[in-house]
Design a protein around this motif. Structure first.
Motif, PDB file in Angstrom:
ATOM      1  N   GLU A 251     -14.039 -10.643   4.712  1.00  0.00           N
ATOM      2  CA  GLU A 251     -14.982 -10.907   5.790  1.00  0.00           C
ATOM      3  C   GLU A 251     -16.313 -10.199   5.591  1.00  0.00           C
ATOM      4  OE1 GLU A 251     -14.617 -12.977   8.634  1.00  0.00           O
ATOM      5  OE2 GLU A 251     -13.161 -13.731   7.192  1.00  0.00           O
ATOM      6  N   ASP A 252     -16.274  -8.952   5.163  1.00  0.00           N
ATOM      7  CA  ASP A 252     -17.510  -8.188   5.011  1.00  0.00           C
ATOM      8  C   ASP A 252     -17.197  -6.915   4.216  1.00  0.00           C
ATOM      9  OD1 ASP A 252     -19.754  -6.535   5.277  1.00  0.00           O
ATOM     10  OD2 ASP A 252     -20.240  -7.350   7.236  1.00  0.00           O
TER      11      ASP A 252
ATOM     12  N   ARG B 220     -15.900  -1.111   3.649  1.00  0.00           N
ATOM     13  CA  ARG B 220     -16.059   0.231   3.075  1.00  0.00           C
ATOM     14  C   ARG B 220     -16.382   1.239   4.167  1.00  0.00           C
ATOM     15  NH1 ARG B 220     -18.999   0.600  -2.592  1.00  0.00           N
ATOM     16  NH2 ARG B 220     -17.469   2.262  -2.767  1.00  0.00           N
TER      17      ARG B 220
ATOM     18  N   VAL C  72     -15.209   1.376   7.054  1.00  0.00           N
ATOM     19  CA  VAL C  72     -14.015   1.861   7.746  1.00  0.00           C
ATOM     20  C   VAL C  72     -13.040   2.509   6.757  1.00  0.00           C
ATOM     21  CG1 VAL C  72     -14.154   0.388   9.788  1.00  0.00           C
ATOM     22  CG2 VAL C  72     -12.907  -0.436   7.783  1.00  0.00           C
TER      23      VAL C  72
ATOM     24  N   PRO D 298     -19.391   5.016   0.416  1.00  0.00           N
ATOM     25  CA  PRO D 298     -19.205   4.922   1.875  1.00  0.00           C
ATOM     26  C   PRO D 298     -17.748   5.054   2.324  1.00  0.00           C
ATOM     27  CG  PRO D 298     -20.256   2.913   1.001  1.00  0.00           C
ATOM     28  CD  PRO D 298     -20.133   3.872  -0.132  1.00  0.00           C
TER      29      PRO D 298
ATOM     30  N   CYS E 213     -16.143   7.904   4.817  1.00  0.00           N
ATOM     31  CA  CYS E 213     -15.351   7.584   6.012  1.00  0.00           C
ATOM     32  C   CYS E 213     -14.013   8.306   5.973  1.00  0.00           C
ATOM     33  CB  CYS E 213     -15.152   6.079   6.115  1.00  0.00           C
ATOM     34  SG  CYS E 213     -14.176   5.603   7.551  1.00  0.00           S
TER      35      CYS E 213
ATOM     36  N   ARG F 251     -19.250   5.074  11.124  1.00  0.00           N
ATOM     37  CA  ARG F 251     -20.572   4.624  11.540  1.00  0.00           C
ATOM     38  C   ARG F 251     -20.505   3.210  12.111  1.00  0.00           C
ATOM     39  NH1 ARG F 251     -23.857   2.304   7.061  1.00  0.00           N
ATOM     40  NH2 ARG F 251     -25.501   2.399   8.619  1.00  0.00           N
TER      41      ARG F 251
ATOM     42  N   PHE G 287     -23.140  -0.292  12.604  1.00  0.00           N
ATOM     43  CA  PHE G 287     -24.332  -0.871  11.988  1.00  0.00           C
ATOM     44  C   PHE G 287     -25.294  -1.346  13.068  1.00  0.00           C
ATOM     45  CE2 PHE G 287     -21.019  -1.300   8.805  1.00  0.00           C
ATOM     46  CZ  PHE G 287     -21.664  -0.908   7.641  1.00  0.00           C
TER      47      PHE G 287
ATOM     48  N   ARG H 209     -21.926  -5.736  12.267  1.00  0.00           N
ATOM     49  CA  ARG H 209     -21.169  -6.532  11.297  1.00  0.00           C
ATOM     50  C   ARG H 209     -19.667  -6.387  11.490  1.00  0.00           C
ATOM     51  NH1 ARG H 209     -24.268  -4.963   5.978  1.00  0.00           N
ATOM     52  NH2 ARG H 209     -22.850  -6.546   5.193  1.00  0.00           N
ATOM     53  N   PRO H 210     -19.160  -6.967  12.576  1.00  0.00           N
ATOM     54  CA  PRO H 210     -17.705  -7.030  12.708  1.00  0.00           C
ATOM     55  C   PRO H 210     -17.157  -8.020  11.676  1.00  0.00           C
ATOM     56  CG  PRO H 210     -18.742  -8.231  14.514  1.00  0.00           C
ATOM     57  CD  PRO H 210     -19.846  -7.684  13.665  1.00  0.00           C
ATOM     58  N   PHE H 211     -15.833  -8.038  11.476  1.00  0.00           N
ATOM     59  CA  PHE H 211     -15.234  -9.016  10.568  1.00  0.00           C
ATOM     60  C   PHE H 211     -15.143 -10.330  11.349  1.00  0.00           C
ATOM     61  CE2 PHE H 211     -13.113  -4.876   9.413  1.00  0.00           C
ATOM     62  CZ  PHE H 211     -13.939  -4.626   8.329  1.00  0.00           C
ATOM     63  N   PRO H 212     -16.051 -11.288  11.086  1.00  0.00           N
ATOM     64  CA  PRO H 212     -16.234 -12.396  12.024  1.00  0.00           C
ATOM     65  C   PRO H 212     -14.998 -13.252  12.285  1.00  0.00           C
ATOM     66  CG  PRO H 212     -17.574 -12.700  10.035  1.00  0.00           C
ATOM     67  CD  PRO H 212     -16.986 -11.335   9.965  1.00  0.00           C
TER      68      PRO H 212
ATOM     69  N   GLY I 165      -9.471  -0.909  11.097  1.00  0.00           N
ATOM     70  CA  GLY I 165      -9.992   0.458  11.097  1.00  0.00           C
ATOM     71  C   GLY I 165      -8.882   1.481  11.288  1.00  0.00           C
TER      72      GLY I 165
ATOM     73  N   ARG J  25     -13.999  -0.023  16.528  1.00  0.00           N
ATOM     74  CA  ARG J  25     -13.503  -0.078  15.153  1.00  0.00           C
ATOM     75  C   ARG J  25     -13.810   1.229  14.419  1.00  0.00           C
ATOM     76  NH1 ARG J  25     -16.046  -4.518  11.286  1.00  0.00           N
ATOM     77  NH2 ARG J  25     -17.767  -3.048  11.371  1.00  0.00           N
TER      78      ARG J  25
END
Ligand SMILES: Nc1ncnc2c1ncn2[C@@H]1O[C@H](COP(=O)(O)OP(=O)(O)OP(=O)(O)O)[C@@H](O)[C@H]1O
Ligand SMILES: [Mg+2]
Lengths: 338, 241
Positions: free
Chosen positions: A205-206, A211, A213, B73, B77, B83, B85, B89-92, B103, B150
């Protein structure tokens, strides 16, 4: 243990989905007694494409990495198992065990090169094609497996089906590929609902958000490639023992890789049932076309490829998610959480 | 109080532009620290440097006693910095719940436990009723809340919030402020927030850093900072405080 796995599998699956799956499985189990030899072969080819599609789906549908070179892994499995069998009399199941690390290592090399050096998207796809082509050309010159002359398995009439050596009639092959397809389906479901599955979907998805999370995207993409490659290698072993002949030009042909992705693309990328449905839709329609053409006495070489192209075009334009997701919504099979 | 996060002369250049120019500050454990400044001041870039999305050209970033500048990154975490954004940018395609589970699975390896944790967070951010919807179907304020949930699911020691309050309706602002204060009080969560909504900054922040053209022009308590002439001139002057 078994009970635990089964409860976990059935966990929050809507009852009607379970019933549908049960009916489908029952129909597939009795099919060899009902259909003729020709249709049985069609079913074998269909399940083969469902299986390879399921394996490809792990990489693309779950982790979002587009491979157009999965024929490489099937080819490696096919050649390794066939060579072990013809040269040393080693059976296909041991051959499969041997092909797992080989295919996985190849997948790992491609994955490492791509993911370490930021080769993504279309460029990753091209890299997978390139490796498939290397293999095709390489095996075309590899004399220990007869190079372009092809590798043949001894064919003889067998009084009994020999499951251990995969020598027997189409019914035996049918049940083998059916079992593999069911296992792949179950494995994919377990993967998708475990930690690794969530991480794959997040990456698909992204990747940047994944990364953020804490997901080690390199590692999880590697897992996807390696698992997909190892699973695909079994299809190759099956292919070798079913067809009994291997030519690099055919086995490693990019056309084989494309065929592997058609089922899931048509059925629904990233869904569990899409690769199976897509394989049945595609092969069903292709056989109908075949039968119609021979009935009217037409013989058009390449008609199948053109037909595949048209199917793909239709799905991309009309059903971008594939056939299964809208169908599942219509039938109320999407009531589960995923 | 010892500093949980400290930056020492951190810089980042984009070709000719110095987006972050020798910025130093320290965030004590348990603080709510705000970063304010005009558009293009370098606030988001500063977050990207801390969170590992960008590597600084110079300076040091120390978190919980260890240097983290230049780490990836995901590694940052895993050390305990989460963090959000600014451009969410959630996982759509994933459901709201699955977004947060993804998460939570960082620390909770069991999906069932991760789901429970996710659901608790979704209740807190008033997203529980929408948990089966795909994230892409949410409104922008809901997506911002989802991002915070998340990020929190990864059980951070430090939470970086990039304008999660801007764009919320006044009642939503108050609720978000209340939730953040609760989190800070209950678990001692340290928060660094970039925010334009001064009402929220004044209500929450224990300290404020003001950035302008990449440099820190002021730092202090919210009350002191808003009276600082340099701050008023460069930033607040344009706005109605
Ligand atoms: N990846 C990048 N490449 C080049 N320039 C960048 C990049 N990211 C930010 N910049 C530039 O750096 C400067 C600081 O940008 P940044 O996004 O950090 O500002 P900001 O303080 O967060 O602003 P805003 O309040 O609008 O969010 C801007 O001039 C921006 O155009
Ligand atoms: Mg910004």
């Amino acid at each position: 243990m078994t009970v635990a796995v089964i409860t976990r599998l059935a966990d929050d699956v809507p009852r009607r989905t379970l019933i549908l799956l049960g009916i489908l499985l029952a129909a597939l189990l009795v099919a060899p007694w009902i259909v003729n030899d020709y249709l049985l072969t069609v079913l074998i080819v269909t399940l083969y494409s469902a299986y390879t599609g399921q394996a490809w789906n792990i990489m693309m549908g779950f982790a979002g990495q587009l491979s157009l070179g999965n024929a490489l892994y099937a080819g490696l499995g096919a050649y390794l198992a066939a060579a072990l069998f013809t040269d040393f009399g080693i059976g296909p199941w041991i051959g499969f065990l041997a092909s797992i690390p080989v295919a996985a290592a190849c997948g790992a090399i491609i994955g490492f090169l791509a993911f370490r050096f930021g080769v993504a998207g279309v460029y990753f796809a091209i890299l997978t094609i390139a490796f498939g082509e290397f293999a095709r050309i390489g095996f075309d010159h590899l004399t220990i497996v007869n190079a372009s002359a092809g590798l043949f398995l001894p064919v003889a009439q067998y009084a009994h089906n020999d499951l251990w050596r995969l020598r027997g009639d189409p019914t035996m092959f049918y049940y083998v590929i059916l079992a593999a397809t069911v296992l792949a389906f179950v494995l994919c479901r377990l993967l998708l609902r475990s930690r690794i599955g969530y991480f794959w979907l997040a990456i698909r998805e992204d990747e940047q958000a994944a990364r953020a999370v804490g997901i080690d995207t390199f590692r999880y993409k590697m897992y996807a490639v390696v698992i997909s490659a190892a699973a695909t290698s079994f299809a190759g072993v099956f292919y070798a023992f079913f067809y009994n002949n291997l030519f690099p030009e055919q086995v490693f042909n990019i056309g084989r890789s494309i065929e592997m992705i058609l089922g899931p693309v048509i059925g629904g990328v990233g869904t569990l049932f899409g690769p199976i449905l897509g394989a049945f839709v595609l092969n069903g329609l292709a056989e109908t076309l075949n039968a119609t053409m021979s009935a009217v006495g037409l013989d058009l070489p390449g008609a199948k490829e053109v037909f595949y192209g048209l199917c793909l075009l239709f799905v991309i334009l009309a059903l971008p998610e594939g056939v299964w997701p809208p169908l599942a919504r219509r039938l109320g099979f999407d009531k589960g959480k995923r | 109080m010892s500093a949980l996060l400290s930056l020492e002369r951190v810089s980042k250049r984009f070709r000719g532009l110095v987006a972050v120019d020798g910025v130093s500050f320290a965030v004590p454990q348990g603080a709510i620290f705000a970063v304010i400044g005009p558009n293009g001041a370098g606030k988001t870039t500063l977050f990207n440097l801390i969170a590992g999305a960008l590597a600084p050209d110079g300076g040091s970033i120390v978190f919980a006693g260890e240097p983290i500048a230049g780490l990836a990154p995901d590694a940052v975490c895993r050390r305990g910095i989460a963090r959000t954004f600014q451009l969410v940018r959630p996982f759509p395609a994933l459901s709201v719940e699955d977004n947060v589970i993804a998460g939570a699975l960082l620390r909770q390896h069991d999906v069932g436990t991760a789901r429970e944790r996710a659901q608790a967070l979704l209740r807190r951010f008033e997203l529980f009723e929408r948990r089966y919807q795909p994230a892409s179907a949410l409104t922008l304020p809901d997506r911002k809340r989802l991002e915070v949930a998340r990020a929190l699911a990864t059980e951070p020691k430090l939470l970086l919030l990039d304008e999660v309050i801007a764009g919320l309706r006044p009642t939503e602002v108050d609720r978000m402020v209340a939730v953040l204060r609760e989190l800070n009080r209950e678990s001692g969560l340290t928060i660094v927030m970039i925010e334009h909504v001064m009402r929220a900054v004044m209500a929450l922040a224990t300290r404020v850093l003001v950035l302008d053209h990449g440099t820190a022009i002021a730092e202090g308590t919210p009350e002191a900072v808003v009276r600082d002439p340099a701050v008023v001139q460069s930033y607040l002057g344009a706005e109605v405080v």
